[in-house]
Design an enzyme around this catalytic site. Structure first.
Site, PDB file in Angstrom:
ATOM      1  N   LYS A  22       0.752  -1.040  -0.131  1.00  0.00           N
ATOM      2  CA  LYS A  22       0.218  -0.064  -0.126  1.00  0.00           C
ATOM      3  C   LYS A  22       0.776   1.372   0.171  1.00  0.00           C
ATOM      4  O   LYS A  22       0.520   2.254  -0.802  1.00  0.00           O
ATOM      5  CB  LYS A  22      -0.856   0.149   1.286  1.00  0.00           C
ATOM      6  N   ASN A  23       1.869   1.161   0.770  1.00  0.00           N
ATOM      7  CA  ASN A  23       2.640   2.523   1.093  1.00  0.00           C
ATOM      8  C   ASN A  23       3.614   2.701  -0.129  1.00  0.00           C
ATOM      9  O   ASN A  23       4.151   3.775  -0.301  1.00  0.00           O
ATOM     10  CB  ASN A  23       3.273   2.384   2.402  1.00  0.00           C
ATOM     11  N   CYS A 130      -4.925   8.063   9.662  1.00  0.00           N
ATOM     12  CA  CYS A 130      -4.792   7.506  10.936  1.00  0.00           C
ATOM     13  C   CYS A 130      -4.781   8.509  12.098  1.00  0.00           C
ATOM     14  O   CYS A 130      -4.045   9.501  12.029  1.00  0.00           O
ATOM     15  CB  CYS A 130      -3.974   6.316  11.232  1.00  0.00           C
ATOM     16  N   ARG A 135       0.883  14.480  13.577  1.00  0.00           N
ATOM     17  CA  ARG A 135       1.378  13.992  12.168  1.00  0.00           C
ATOM     18  C   ARG A 135       1.142  15.491  11.200  1.00  0.00           C
ATOM     19  O   ARG A 135       0.272  15.548  10.233  1.00  0.00           O
ATOM     20  CB  ARG A 135       0.364  13.259  11.447  1.00  0.00           C
ATOM     21  N   ASP A 319       5.045   0.528  11.908  1.00  0.00           N
ATOM     22  CA  ASP A 319       3.716  -0.073  11.333  1.00  0.00           C
ATOM     23  C   ASP A 319       3.530  -1.427  11.846  1.00  0.00           C
ATOM     24  O   ASP A 319       2.675  -1.821  11.604  1.00  0.00           O
ATOM     25  CB  ASP A 319       3.767   0.135   9.822  1.00  0.00           C
ATOM     26  N   ARG A 411      -8.405  -0.416   4.725  1.00  0.00           N
ATOM     27  CA  ARG A 411      -7.459   0.705   4.126  1.00  0.00           C
ATOM     28  C   ARG A 411      -6.421  -0.046   3.700  1.00  0.00           C
ATOM     29  O   ARG A 411      -5.751   0.256   2.753  1.00  0.00           O
ATOM     30  CB  ARG A 411      -7.200   1.740   5.026  1.00  0.00           C
TER      31      ARG A 411
HETATM   32  C1  UD1 Z   1       4.452   6.813   6.231  1.00  0.00           C
HETATM   33  C2  UD1 Z   1       3.506   5.630   6.329  1.00  0.00           C
HETATM   34  C3  UD1 Z   1       3.306   5.203   7.509  1.00  0.00           C
HETATM   35  C4  UD1 Z   1       4.189   5.174   8.441  1.00  0.00           C
HETATM   36  C5  UD1 Z   1       5.164   6.125   8.629  1.00  0.00           C
HETATM   37  C6  UD1 Z   1       6.545   5.957   9.478  1.00  0.00           C
HETATM   38  C7  UD1 Z   1       2.767   5.725   3.875  1.00  0.00           C
HETATM   39  C8  UD1 Z   1       1.695   6.348   3.123  1.00  0.00           C
HETATM   40  N1  UD1 Z   1       2.365   5.971   5.281  1.00  0.00           N
HETATM   41  O1  UD1 Z   1       3.612   8.108   6.860  1.00  0.00           O
HETATM   42  O2  UD1 Z   1       2.528   3.996   7.449  1.00  0.00           O
HETATM   43  O3  UD1 Z   1       3.752   4.754   9.953  1.00  0.00           O
HETATM   44  O4  UD1 Z   1       5.619   6.604   7.194  1.00  0.00           O
HETATM   45  O5  UD1 Z   1       7.220   4.893   8.948  1.00  0.00           O
HETATM   46  O6  UD1 Z   1       3.903   5.852   3.448  1.00  0.00           O
HETATM   47  N2  UD1 Z   1       6.578  14.727  10.507  1.00  0.00           N
HETATM   48  C9  UD1 Z   1       6.735  16.061  10.989  1.00  0.00           C
HETATM   49  N3  UD1 Z   1       6.417  16.595   9.855  1.00  0.00           N
HETATM   50  C10 UD1 Z   1       6.388  16.443   8.605  1.00  0.00           C
HETATM   51  C11 UD1 Z   1       6.154  15.183   8.263  1.00  0.00           C
HETATM   52  C12 UD1 Z   1       6.453  14.169   9.274  1.00  0.00           C
HETATM   53  O7  UD1 Z   1       6.672  16.251  12.290  1.00  0.00           O
HETATM   54  O8  UD1 Z   1       6.215  17.516   7.767  1.00  0.00           O
HETATM   55  C13 UD1 Z   1       6.590  13.502  11.712  1.00  0.00           C
HETATM   56  C14 UD1 Z   1       5.555  12.903  11.949  1.00  0.00           C
HETATM   57  O9  UD1 Z   1       4.370  13.543  12.656  1.00  0.00           O
HETATM   58  C15 UD1 Z   1       6.139  11.514  12.633  1.00  0.00           C
HETATM   59  C16 UD1 Z   1       7.542  11.369  11.621  1.00  0.00           C
HETATM   60  O10 UD1 Z   1       7.571  12.688  11.153  1.00  0.00           O
HETATM   61  O11 UD1 Z   1       6.394  11.930  13.868  1.00  0.00           O
HETATM   62  C17 UD1 Z   1       7.443  10.324  10.716  1.00  0.00           C
HETATM   63  O12 UD1 Z   1       6.137  10.450   9.932  1.00  0.00           O
HETATM   64  P1  UD1 Z   1       6.409  10.177   8.236  1.00  0.00           P
HETATM   65  O13 UD1 Z   1       7.721   9.308   8.037  1.00  0.00           O
HETATM   66  O14 UD1 Z   1       6.251  11.629   7.542  1.00  0.00           O
HETATM   67  O15 UD1 Z   1       5.096   9.265   8.158  1.00  0.00           O
HETATM   68  P2  UD1 Z   1       4.092   9.389   6.708  1.00  0.00           P
HETATM   69  O16 UD1 Z   1       4.776   9.694   5.738  1.00  0.00           O
HETATM   70  O17 UD1 Z   1       3.065  10.174   7.284  1.00  0.00           O
END
Ligand code: UD1
Length: 431
Positions: A22-23, A130, A135, A319, A411
């Site tokens: 999915k990701n 989620c 986030r 995850d 999902r």
């Molecule tokens: C992706 C995955 C999700 C997984 C996560 C971490 C997808 C669709 N989803 O989510 O399943 O749990 O990676 O491996 O691929 N953060 C900030 N600012 C930002 C962006 C992120 O502070 O602009 C923080 C987030 O709140 C979190 C951390 O960085 O604490 C990691 O998040 P991130 O790797 O960005 O997660 P996603 O890409 O949303």
């Protein structure tokens, strides 16, 4: 709203085909926005999130055809053969990603980078997804600003715009972010000049996207490392790409096979994507045997409580935290599970406790003291991976478990009931 009823205690025996990730599939679909030529994706998982992304891209104007149209396939059934998708972004007529779609799926924000890079403008609702913490998307926005975009926030929407092309820039990310790395890497493929991303995410799904972008004509160095160098191009072209296997789905079935003391062959899996997970489960007493097309997972009569801490790849994935906790809840001894990626990712704990688990959360750590067995209960799914930990617990619990709000599972898990039922589990969906 659908529920899932599970009668626990049956050791899983059989074969489970693992779906495309999915990701990986979601960002790959948004990569179609970078070119007017077709992008052909194979091994696409059949999931609610893919349906949402299909709707989102179609309303931008992307033409999408799927061998089993994403809007019509039935979730929960085990379909025959691989799903293919053809996406072509030749006539984009709308640069806004609306609230109704973005709120259900955070990955929608991945249209931002490609749209700004190709059209100089995009408006995206602030994301939902989620409920596992605040986030934010500040790192995505800051990076686009460094590439010359103007960012405005109003009425729950982010508007990014730039005059002419985005400009290559040196972007050090404060934190490792999968989404920010993907968004900015895509934007950089069409920027003027070279972009260097440091502290970039190197999850296999980020690498899969990078490999596909290269097939589309992008020039990216350092794939699989924390430093990505992207030399921008005037245009990208079409390509064909096969989505990698879902390592989180794989890990979830490892947990399910182990906790039921079963033996399951997982097919279509690349174990190298799961090194940290396999090592952790081996430490707990689960055994693995590689096969030409995947691996066989065998449970044991007793598991050992072992500690785990979530980390960006190649560390133990966040995850998989909830699913590992389900197994640890019946291990011999205690296990300290520490979550370092998301601040609010223990929502499965109260539900596991309802099933008889002994878990104590202190800040970012959960102390799990193994109990001899779990018992069935009515529980509530709260997010995608929390839901799968309840499925795992229910498969081993004594008696019947009723899991509410299973839309979270749709999902991220293709044909979950069919895959488990094929291995002997007593699982049924109740409308
Ligand atoms: C992706 C995955 C999700 C997984 C996560 C971490 C997808 C669709 N989803 O989510 O399943 O749990 O990676 O491996 O691929 N953060 C900030 N600012 C930002 C962006 C992120 O502070 O602009 C923080 C987030 O709140 C979190 C951390 O960085 O604490 C990691 O998040 P991130 O790797 O960005 O997660 P996603 O890409 O949303």
């Amino acid at each position: 709203m659908d529920k899932i009823r599970i009668t626990g205690g049956v050791p899983l025996k059989g074969t489970i085909p693992i779906s495309g990730a999915k990701n990986a599939a979601l960002p790959l679909m948004t990569a179609a926005l970078l070119t007017d030529k077709p992008l052909l994706l194979s091994n696409m998982p059949r999931l609610a999130d893919i349906v949402t992304m299909t709707k989102l891209l179609r309303q931008h104007g992307v033409e999408i055809n799927q061998t089993d149209d994403a809007a019509t396939f039935t979730l929960g059934e085990m379909p025959e053969g691989e799903s293919h998708m053809r996406l072509q972004a030749e006539n984009i007529h709308n640069l806004t990603a609306p609230y109704e779609l973005v709120r259900t799926m955070r990955a929608s924000v991945l249209v931002l980078g490609p749209l700004v890079a190709r059209y100089g403008e995009a408006k995206v609702s602030l994301p939902g997804g989620c409920a596992i913490g605040t986030r934010p998307i500040d790192m995505h926005l800051k990076a686009l600003e460094m590439m010359g975009a103007t960012i405005e926030l109003a009425d729950g929407y982010v508007r990014a715009s730039c005059k002419g092309r985005l400009k290559g820039a040196e972007i050090p990310f404060d934190k490792v972010s999968v989404g920010a790395t993907e968004n900015i890497m895509m934007a950089a493929t069409l920027a003027e000049g070279t972009t260097v991303l440091t502290n970039a995410a190197r999850e296999p799904e980020v690498c899969d996207l990078a490999e596909c972008l290269v097939k589309m004509g992008a020039e990216i160095e350092g794939i699989g490392t924390h430093r990505l160098t992207i030399h921008g191009k005037d245009a990208l072209h079409g390509a064909e790409h096969r989505v990698i296997c879902d390592r989180i789905e794989t890990g979830t079935y490892i947990s399910a096979a182990a906790i039921t003391r079963g033996e399951v062959e997982l097919k279509g899996v690349d174990p190298r994507l799961l090194t940290a997970v396999i090592e952790k489960y081996e430490e707990a007493g689960v055994t693995f045997a590689e096969t030409p097309d995947g691996m066989i997972v065998s449970g044991a009569d007793h598991f050992k409580g072992v500690d785990a801490m979530t980390q960006p790849h190649p560390g133990f994935p966040t995850d998989m935290q909830a699913q590992f906790m389900a197994l640890m809840s019946v291990a011999d001894g205690a296990s300290m599970i520490t979550e370092t990626i998301f601040e609010n990712r223990f929502m499965h704990v109260p539900e596991l406790i309802r099933m008889g688990a002994n878990v104590n959360v202190q800040g970012r750590s959960a102390m799990v003291r193994g109990v001899p067995s779990l018992r069935g209960a009515e529980v509530m799914a709260t997010d995608l991976r929390a839901s799968s930990s309840l499925i795992i617990a229910a498969l081993a619990a004594k008696g019947e478990t009723l899991i509410h709000r299973v839309y979270h599972l749709d999902r991220g898990y293709e044909a979950l009931e069919a895959k488990l039922t094929a291995c002997g589990a007593q699982v049924e969906r109740v409308a």
